[in-house]
Design an enzyme around this catalytic site. Sequence first.
Site, PDB file in Angstrom:
ATOM      1  N   CYS A 291       0.801  -1.213  -0.014  1.00  0.00           N
ATOM      2  CA  CYS A 291      -0.217   0.103   0.112  1.00  0.00           C
ATOM      3  C   CYS A 291       0.679   1.307   0.047  1.00  0.00           C
ATOM      4  O   CYS A 291       0.659   2.003  -0.634  1.00  0.00           O
ATOM      5  CB  CYS A 291      -1.146   0.161   1.301  1.00  0.00           C
ATOM      6  SG  CYS A 291      -1.217  -1.433   2.191  1.00  0.00           S
ATOM      7  N   ARG A 320       7.115 -11.024   5.577  1.00  0.00           N
ATOM      8  CA  ARG A 320       6.505 -10.669   6.847  1.00  0.00           C
ATOM      9  C   ARG A 320       6.884 -12.080   7.976  1.00  0.00           C
ATOM     10  O   ARG A 320       6.917 -13.122   7.678  1.00  0.00           O
ATOM     11  CB  ARG A 320       4.883 -10.846   7.029  1.00  0.00           C
ATOM     12  CG  ARG A 320       4.349  -9.893   5.963  1.00  0.00           C
ATOM     13  CD  ARG A 320       2.805  -9.943   6.031  1.00  0.00           C
ATOM     14  NE  ARG A 320       2.289  -8.965   5.284  1.00  0.00           N
ATOM     15  CZ  ARG A 320       0.921  -9.012   4.695  1.00  0.00           C
ATOM     16  NH1 ARG A 320      -0.029  -9.810   5.328  1.00  0.00           N
ATOM     17  NH2 ARG A 320       0.644  -7.802   3.985  1.00  0.00           N
ATOM     18  N   GLN A 338       1.211 -10.977  -3.358  1.00  0.00           N
ATOM     19  CA  GLN A 338       0.067 -10.955  -3.061  1.00  0.00           C
ATOM     20  C   GLN A 338      -0.691 -10.336  -4.385  1.00  0.00           C
ATOM     21  O   GLN A 338      -0.117  -9.665  -5.240  1.00  0.00           O
ATOM     22  CB  GLN A 338      -0.432  -9.772  -2.109  1.00  0.00           C
ATOM     23  CG  GLN A 338      -0.064 -10.098  -0.721  1.00  0.00           C
ATOM     24  CD  GLN A 338      -0.217  -8.861   0.210  1.00  0.00           C
ATOM     25  OE1 GLN A 338       0.242  -7.766  -0.188  1.00  0.00           O
ATOM     26  NE2 GLN A 338      -1.500  -8.900   1.203  1.00  0.00           N
ATOM     27  N   ASP A 340      -2.264  -7.996  -5.462  1.00  0.00           N
ATOM     28  CA  ASP A 340      -2.671  -6.774  -4.400  1.00  0.00           C
ATOM     29  C   ASP A 340      -3.168  -5.617  -5.467  1.00  0.00           C
ATOM     30  O   ASP A 340      -2.904  -5.605  -6.517  1.00  0.00           O
ATOM     31  CB  ASP A 340      -1.607  -6.233  -3.738  1.00  0.00           C
ATOM     32  CG  ASP A 340      -1.912  -5.601  -2.435  1.00  0.00           C
ATOM     33  OD1 ASP A 340      -3.308  -5.515  -2.173  1.00  0.00           O
ATOM     34  OD2 ASP A 340      -1.041  -5.261  -1.617  1.00  0.00           O
ATOM     35  N   HIS A 342      -5.008  -1.232  -5.048  1.00  0.00           N
ATOM     36  CA  HIS A 342      -5.673  -0.392  -4.186  1.00  0.00           C
ATOM     37  C   HIS A 342      -6.280   0.666  -5.108  1.00  0.00           C
ATOM     38  O   HIS A 342      -6.121   0.840  -6.030  1.00  0.00           O
ATOM     39  CB  HIS A 342      -4.594   0.291  -3.515  1.00  0.00           C
ATOM     40  CG  HIS A 342      -3.773  -0.346  -2.453  1.00  0.00           C
ATOM     41  ND1 HIS A 342      -2.744  -0.988  -2.747  1.00  0.00           N
ATOM     42  CD2 HIS A 342      -4.127  -0.511  -1.139  1.00  0.00           C
ATOM     43  CE1 HIS A 342      -2.124  -1.922  -1.759  1.00  0.00           C
ATOM     44  NE2 HIS A 342      -3.019  -1.617  -0.814  1.00  0.00           N
ATOM     45  N   LYS A 426     -14.774  -4.453   6.269  1.00  0.00           N
ATOM     46  CA  LYS A 426     -14.134  -5.517   5.068  1.00  0.00           C
ATOM     47  C   LYS A 426     -15.242  -6.477   4.839  1.00  0.00           C
ATOM     48  O   LYS A 426     -16.031  -6.912   5.664  1.00  0.00           O
ATOM     49  CB  LYS A 426     -13.049  -5.759   5.627  1.00  0.00           C
ATOM     50  CG  LYS A 426     -12.708  -6.825   6.696  1.00  0.00           C
ATOM     51  CD  LYS A 426     -11.538  -7.544   6.909  1.00  0.00           C
ATOM     52  CE  LYS A 426     -11.922  -8.511   8.196  1.00  0.00           C
ATOM     53  NZ  LYS A 426     -10.403  -9.358   8.282  1.00  0.00           N
ATOM     54  N   HIS A 472      -8.074  -1.582  -0.021  1.00  0.00           N
ATOM     55  CA  HIS A 472      -7.214  -2.441  -0.460  1.00  0.00           C
ATOM     56  C   HIS A 472      -8.133  -3.763  -0.827  1.00  0.00           C
ATOM     57  O   HIS A 472      -8.877  -4.011  -0.321  1.00  0.00           O
ATOM     58  CB  HIS A 472      -6.442  -2.971   0.714  1.00  0.00           C
ATOM     59  CG  HIS A 472      -6.028  -2.291   1.828  1.00  0.00           C
ATOM     60  ND1 HIS A 472      -4.656  -1.925   1.876  1.00  0.00           N
ATOM     61  CD2 HIS A 472      -6.720  -1.302   2.631  1.00  0.00           C
ATOM     62  CE1 HIS A 472      -4.471  -0.847   2.724  1.00  0.00           C
ATOM     63  NE2 HIS A 472      -5.554  -0.525   3.390  1.00  0.00           N
TER      64      HIS A 472
HETATM   65 ZN   LIG Z   1      -2.885  -2.677   0.968  1.00  0.00          ZN
END
Ligand SMILES: [Zn+2]
Length: 600
Positions: A291, A320, A338, A340, A342, A426, A472
């Site tokens: 992000c 992580r 990911q 991912d 945004h 979410k 996200h």
């Molecule tokens: Zn994010």
Amino acid sequence: MKMPLKIKYADGTEGEVPDSDAALEIYRHSASHLMAAAVCSLFPGTHLGIGPAISDGFYYDFDRAERFVEEDLGKIESKMKELIAENLSFEPCIMSKEEAIAFFARQGENLKVELIQEKAAGTLSIYRLGNVVDFCTGPHIAETGLFDPGSFRILNIAGSYWRGDEKNRQLQRIYGTAFLEPRDLADYIRRLEEAKKRDHRKLGRELDLFSISEEAGSGLIFWHPKGTRIRHIIEDFLRKELYRRGYEFVTTPHVARDVLWKTSGHYEYYRQNMYVFNIDDEEFVIKPMNCPGHIQIYKTQMRSYRDLPMRYAEFGTVYRYEKSGVLHGMLRVRGFTQDDAHIFCTREQVYDEISDLMDLVLYIMKSFGFDQYKVELSVRDASRKKDYAGTEEEWELAESALTRSLSDRGIQWTRMEGEAVFYGPKIDVKLIDAIGRPWQLSTVQFDFTLPKRFGLSYVGSDGSMHQPVMLHRALLGSVERFLGVLIEHYAGAFPIWLAPVQAVIIPIAERHREYAGQVKRRLLQADIRAEVDDRNEKMGYKIRAAQTGKIPYMLIVGDKELQSREVSVRNRFQGDGGSQTLEGFLDTIEGLIKNRAVEP
Ligand SMILES: [Zn+2]
Ligand SMILES: [Zn+2]
């Protein structure tokens, strides 16, 4: 099991619990005591940790110098059955804290002493079962004679730490399960065996898809050529779909200065999971999230309402730190990529964005052959509104967009009160696999803090500055986890469009090799992933190898096929399909690939 379940409370009174989750929990918890009694009688000198009921059974943590071995499990089970036959009662007794501490100290039960010192007030309840005395508030079933000897099973041994902390004493955990009805146990054992056959770690090795190297470290995945092929297919499919739906792809660095993570708040709230290092007297972080990177790109220009919505996607690899005890194959790792994205949009655009996202989630699930899923909508705890970031209006807008997008599509969902994280509500989508297990994959998450922390803005149609709404979202979660789930769902037999090798050509004899090579070239031209198995092995061996490799099609070529310029087709599920022209076979397989067909 005779219902209602007859139980005994800590004060010695008896009661009854109707057939329910509560009854099952008491039954399992009582079984853990029964197991502890069996272990203590078989292995004198064993000390006790704790023994709770869990979602699919129970465990007990034991402190013992020698290691338990597989063969002990059967012995423990038999001993439990003996104790059932003796019909021992769960005898409760109330003691003062001092009495109890002295009592357990005399027995050498130091872990119990520690628990009592911490948890107990003036008096506490202990239970005696046979020769074992345990500190426990109960309730338990009244006597061991109530256990059905066919209703439990001791399953496996694992390492554990006292109170789950790696710095503490290492214990040995024995897992078991119990059901109120023996037939439920039989079902469970069947599912467990099915799950074992599908274990992605086992299949990942057998199919040569991925590995984890102890030399390189735990939780880090090495993608082998066949695994990487599947990964590319997944990524290509998604990339094309996202471009179609108005996303832009971006690429961001894997490492960034600590300053960035201080602004984002991760340095403060997520530090224990981050890989941080120093170089040139500066501190850097290996990115745990994408992000802040996407935000850097948003911030390079003054944005106007006309630019919104902006949808930035990235196959973003993040690292992580996770405790080694929780790592699990591809499903729980330390480094992962990911899918991912945004989304930055105006308040007015929120509903349409969420709506499009739900359509996309459903489309992706269906494309990969998942028809069943569970949806959870996590909202804030209405009684603690001040603990959450974002304004009342933001939360209402977000929650109503999420709710409406679900109800408009006739999707069933569970509202999880108080389950939202502090920065926004979410939706989580858990897909249900072929043997009924749920897997958390897609998440659509509002974020009311990052736009503020990074000072994001856009010029509205009114000419003044506004803060964009930020979302996200990850659809597959990560490609690692998703491949793990795919392997387990399909038991390694991927649909043809995903199979790393779609067809293997098997020449019957040396003289058919050249024709096999021609068939392979034709298939490769048509973008079919094909290989020739020209090893010096018997036909039966090669067919079995292709079968174990879960390759969708085997094309066998011998004299007859060479003469007629055909191939003899064998499908991994249906077996022999007779001879076909190569072009005829190509038509079939291309159709299946195009439709992303899932074979029965
Ligand atoms: Zn994010
Ligand atoms: Zn108990």
